[in-house]
Design an enzyme around this catalytic site. Structure first.
Site, PDB file in Angstrom:
ATOM      1  N   HIS A 203       0.885  -1.338  -0.078  1.00 61.30           N
ATOM      2  CA  HIS A 203      -0.027   0.011  -0.196  1.00 61.30           C
ATOM      3  C   HIS A 203       0.848   1.388  -0.064  1.00 61.30           C
ATOM      4  O   HIS A 203       0.422   2.396  -0.144  1.00 61.30           O
ATOM      5  CB  HIS A 203      -0.890   0.044   1.421  1.00 61.30           C
ATOM      6  CG  HIS A 203      -0.295   0.514   2.590  1.00 61.30           C
ATOM      7  ND1 HIS A 203       0.327  -0.481   3.320  1.00 61.30           N
ATOM      8  CD2 HIS A 203       0.070   1.564   3.182  1.00 61.30           C
ATOM      9  CE1 HIS A 203       0.986   0.179   4.206  1.00 61.30           C
ATOM     10  NE2 HIS A 203       0.560   1.331   4.108  1.00 61.30           N
TER      11      HIS A 203
HETATM   12  C1  UD1 Z   1      -2.087   5.967   5.340  1.00 60.59           C
HETATM   13  C2  UD1 Z   1      -0.934   6.689   5.848  1.00 60.59           C
HETATM   14  C3  UD1 Z   1       0.239   5.400   5.679  1.00 60.59           C
HETATM   15  C4  UD1 Z   1      -0.319   4.416   6.509  1.00 60.59           C
HETATM   16  C5  UD1 Z   1      -1.623   3.836   5.940  1.00 60.59           C
HETATM   17  C6  UD1 Z   1      -2.089   2.715   6.750  1.00 60.59           C
HETATM   18  C7  UD1 Z   1      -0.667   9.032   5.501  1.00 60.59           C
HETATM   19  C8  UD1 Z   1       0.298  10.155   4.517  1.00 60.59           C
HETATM   20  N1  UD1 Z   1      -0.279   7.818   5.022  1.00 60.59           N
HETATM   21  O1  UD1 Z   1      -1.788   5.687   3.846  1.00 60.59           O
HETATM   22  O2  UD1 Z   1       1.307   6.301   6.445  1.00 60.59           O
HETATM   23  O3  UD1 Z   1       0.905   3.155   6.253  1.00 60.59           O
HETATM   24  O4  UD1 Z   1      -2.569   4.825   5.868  1.00 60.59           O
HETATM   25  O5  UD1 Z   1      -3.096   1.785   5.735  1.00 60.59           O
HETATM   26  O6  UD1 Z   1      -1.351   9.198   6.254  1.00 60.59           O
HETATM   27  N2  UD1 Z   1      -8.851   4.772   0.573  1.00 60.59           N
HETATM   28  C9  UD1 Z   1     -10.403   4.358   0.493  1.00 60.59           C
HETATM   29  N3  UD1 Z   1     -11.103   3.731   1.584  1.00 60.59           N
HETATM   30  C10 UD1 Z   1     -10.385   4.200   2.788  1.00 60.59           C
HETATM   31  C11 UD1 Z   1      -9.126   4.901   3.045  1.00 60.59           C
HETATM   32  C12 UD1 Z   1      -8.486   4.974   1.738  1.00 60.59           C
HETATM   33  O7  UD1 Z   1     -11.038   3.931  -0.615  1.00 60.59           O
HETATM   34  O8  UD1 Z   1     -11.271   4.015   3.809  1.00 60.59           O
HETATM   35  C13 UD1 Z   1      -8.457   5.171  -0.596  1.00 60.59           C
HETATM   36  C14 UD1 Z   1      -8.712   6.476  -1.409  1.00 60.59           C
HETATM   37  O9  UD1 Z   1      -8.441   6.331  -2.639  1.00 60.59           O
HETATM   38  C15 UD1 Z   1      -7.764   7.429  -0.790  1.00 60.59           C
HETATM   39  C16 UD1 Z   1      -6.331   6.214  -0.745  1.00 60.59           C
HETATM   40  O10 UD1 Z   1      -7.001   4.967  -0.451  1.00 60.59           O
HETATM   41  O11 UD1 Z   1      -7.237   8.189  -1.516  1.00 60.59           O
HETATM   42  C17 UD1 Z   1      -5.295   6.500   0.177  1.00 60.59           C
HETATM   43  O12 UD1 Z   1      -5.531   6.761   1.409  1.00 60.59           O
HETATM   44  P1  UD1 Z   1      -4.988   7.882   2.504  1.00 60.59           P
HETATM   45  O13 UD1 Z   1      -5.380   7.687   3.805  1.00 60.59           O
HETATM   46  O14 UD1 Z   1      -4.588   9.089   2.046  1.00 60.59           O
HETATM   47  O15 UD1 Z   1      -3.499   7.124   2.627  1.00 60.59           O
HETATM   48  P2  UD1 Z   1      -2.948   5.586   2.831  1.00 60.59           P
HETATM   49  O16 UD1 Z   1      -2.374   5.092   1.299  1.00 60.59           O
HETATM   50  O17 UD1 Z   1      -4.160   4.770   3.384  1.00 60.59           O
HETATM   51  N1  UDP Z   2      -4.099  -5.154   8.714  1.00 58.11           N
HETATM   52  C1  UDP Z   2      -5.340  -5.545   8.988  1.00 58.11           C
HETATM   53  N2  UDP Z   2      -6.069  -6.261   7.665  1.00 58.11           N
HETATM   54  C2  UDP Z   2      -5.317  -6.179   6.436  1.00 58.11           C
HETATM   55  C3  UDP Z   2      -4.305  -5.433   6.338  1.00 58.11           C
HETATM   56  C4  UDP Z   2      -3.501  -5.131   7.200  1.00 58.11           C
HETATM   57  O1  UDP Z   2      -5.973  -5.903  10.081  1.00 58.11           O
HETATM   58  O2  UDP Z   2      -6.213  -6.459   5.437  1.00 58.11           O
HETATM   59  C5  UDP Z   2      -3.300  -4.729   9.910  1.00 58.11           C
HETATM   60  C6  UDP Z   2      -2.037  -5.475  10.035  1.00 58.11           C
HETATM   61  O3  UDP Z   2      -2.277  -6.809  10.783  1.00 58.11           O
HETATM   62  C7  UDP Z   2      -1.217  -4.441  10.911  1.00 58.11           C
HETATM   63  C8  UDP Z   2      -1.762  -3.222  10.342  1.00 58.11           C
HETATM   64  O4  UDP Z   2      -3.172  -3.347   9.909  1.00 58.11           O
HETATM   65  O5  UDP Z   2      -1.772  -4.484  12.128  1.00 58.11           O
HETATM   66  C9  UDP Z   2      -0.889  -2.562   9.298  1.00 58.11           C
HETATM   67  O6  UDP Z   2      -1.457  -1.343   8.810  1.00 58.11           O
HETATM   68  P1  UDP Z   2      -1.012  -0.838   7.256  1.00 58.11           P
HETATM   69  O7  UDP Z   2      -0.183  -2.065   6.758  1.00 58.11           O
HETATM   70  O8  UDP Z   2      -2.226  -0.381   6.673  1.00 58.11           O
HETATM   71  O9  UDP Z   2      -0.161   0.317   7.670  1.00 58.11           O
HETATM   72  P2  UDP Z   2       1.303   0.695   8.139  1.00 58.11           P
HETATM   73  O10 UDP Z   2       1.552  -0.400   9.584  1.00 58.11           O
HETATM   74  O11 UDP Z   2       2.146   0.352   7.210  1.00 58.11           O
HETATM   75  O12 UDP Z   2       1.357   1.919   8.544  1.00 58.11           O
END
Ligand code: UD1
Ligand code: UDP
Length: 352
Positions: A203
């Site tokens: 991601h």
């Molecule tokens: C964010 C965090 C990242 C973290 C990740 C955990 C920032 C800059 N990034 O990244 O550090 O590792 O969360 O998962 O804060 N979207 C949906 N539904 C949702 C959420 C997101 O469709 O419920 C899609 C949207 O298209 C959105 C994209 O995912 O634009 C990115 O979401 P965003 O929260 O901006 O960043 P993450 O990649 O999730």
């Molecule tokens: N996780 C989850 N469901 C999923 C993918 C990840 O519950 O489908 C959990 C995972 O076990 C971990 C956390 O989400 O505890 C990690 O989040 P993510 O990878 O989104 O973000 P990061 O840790 O890189 O910020």
């Protein structure tokens, strides 16, 4: 004493599960969800499965550019802080919700507690690295999970208020690992046997925004000859569709799953291939080899002790690691004792 906790993204809900439980034994906690993650399987499922108290406020920020998201959070959080008059504000990790939570508090001279402080990738192109550095500089209590994080802060001249408490994600794993066993029917549904599949997540912005990097990753997974389970983050789903990238039949694509399902899949996997921060650590907690598809990691200890290998997004390097990276030696304890949450509670009393 009143503590405001700000969460917004999936890993922050998971961290809040053990920490809120500990905090609420001693303090009044007001929980604010920024709404950064909003799909049911990225948000609601965690509150329900992990019995996290329902948020007192949801800012419904949703998706958008970094400035828009962070700015809107900042203005809404400020209003709530002024109304609630907390004694301190607690934030987790490195997301836009973390930075907004810390900055809004700092401007109002409310002490900030940063859980997961001190981590560095030394790559300032990552939004997370910017968020971490800024949040650490605004915080009064910096709770680091590892010795390396302590050194990073010391190298930047940040020494006051720094404490190594261990990792709250280790607390979460210990809290929910047994319960996660009840989710084993998912393996039957997916037609996968214990120990015979690789669990993958993707991601990171640098891997999804860049078609070449994402294409390399998917090609490697398509060609590795292994059964792969891939719970697909909505960000990655969107980019694979936009780029027209295709997964082969060896890859079982599923929607994002709850934490209990995720722990179960980790525990029964033969290897974990990921670009997630949290999942790299969970691989270690579960004793599984981890292949990290990034150019660097903040969790350097897992690499130093030989259980994680950082391979970037070169197809051949990913394939080689999937085949040949098979550590079996004993794991030293590098993430504390599983009582990080109680230590947070105790330190708040002692220091604030
Ligand atoms: C964010 C965090 C990242 C973290 C990740 C955990 C920032 C800059 N990034 O990244 O550090 O590792 O969360 O998962 O804060 N979207 C949906 N539904 C949702 C959420 C997101 O469709 O419920 C899609 C949207 O298209 C959105 C994209 O995912 O634009 C990115 O979401 P965003 O929260 O901006 O960043 P993450 O990649 O999730
Ligand atoms: N996780 C989850 N469901 C999923 C993918 C990840 O519950 O489908 C959990 C995972 O076990 C971990 C956390 O989400 O505890 C990690 O989040 P993510 O990878 O989104 O973000 P990061 O840790 O890189 O910020």
């Amino acid at each position: 004493m009143k503590i405001i906790t700000v969460v917004g993204a999936r890993p922050q809900f998971i961290k809040a599960a053990p920490v809120s439980k500990s905090l609420r034994k001693n303090y009044d906690e007001v929980l604010i969800h920024t709404g950064q993650h909003y799909d049911d399987n990225m948000s609601k499922i965690f509150f329900e499965e992990l019995s996290i108290p329902m948020p007192d406020y949801n800012l419904h920020i949703g998706s958008g550019g970094h400035g828009k998201m962070t700015g809107e959070m900042l203005s809404k959080l400020e209003e709530i802080y002024i109304k609630e008059k907390p004694d301190c504000v607690l934030v987790y990790g490195d997301t836009n919700s973390t930075l907004a939570g810390a900055l809004a508090a700092s401007k109002l001279l409310i002490p900030v507690i940063h859980v997961e402080a001190g981590l560095r990738s030394f790559n300032k192109a990552m939004p997370e690295e910017q968020n971490r550095i800024l949040t650490d500089n605004l915080s009064k209590l910096l709770l680091v999970p590892t010795e390396d994080a302590l050194k990073n802060l010391s190298n930047e001249g940040i020494k006051a208020g720094v404490h190594n408490i261990g990792d709250v994600m280790y607390d979460a794993v210990l809290m929910f690992k047994e319960k996660a066993e009840s989710k084993e029917n998912l393996l039957v549904e997916l037609g996968c046997e214990k120990g015979e599949y690789i669990l993958t997540t993707i991601h990171r912005a640098e891997n999804t925004n860049d078609i070449k990097r994402l294409a390399n990753i998917i090609q490697a997974l398509n060609e590795c000859g292994e059964k792969i389970i891939l719970p697909l983050h909505p960000r990655t789903k969107k980019f694979t569709l936009d780029y027209g990238l295709k997964f082969n039949d060896n890859i079982k694509i599923i929607e994002p799953i709850g934490y209990l399902e995720m722990l179960m899949l980790e525990a029964n996997s033969k290897k974990i291939v990921t670009d997630s921060g949290g999942v790299q650590k969970e691989a270690y907690f579960m004793g599984k080899p981890c292949v990290t598809m990034r150019d660097e990691t903040e969790w350097v200890e897992t690499v130093e002790v030989g259980w994680n290998v950082v391979v970037g997004t070169d197809k051949d390097k990913i394939l080689n690691a999937i085949k040949n990276f098979n550590p079996t030696h004993k794991q030293p304890s590098i993430f504390g004792d599983g009582f990080a949450s109680d230590k947070i509670s105790a330190l708040i009393k002692e220091i604030l």
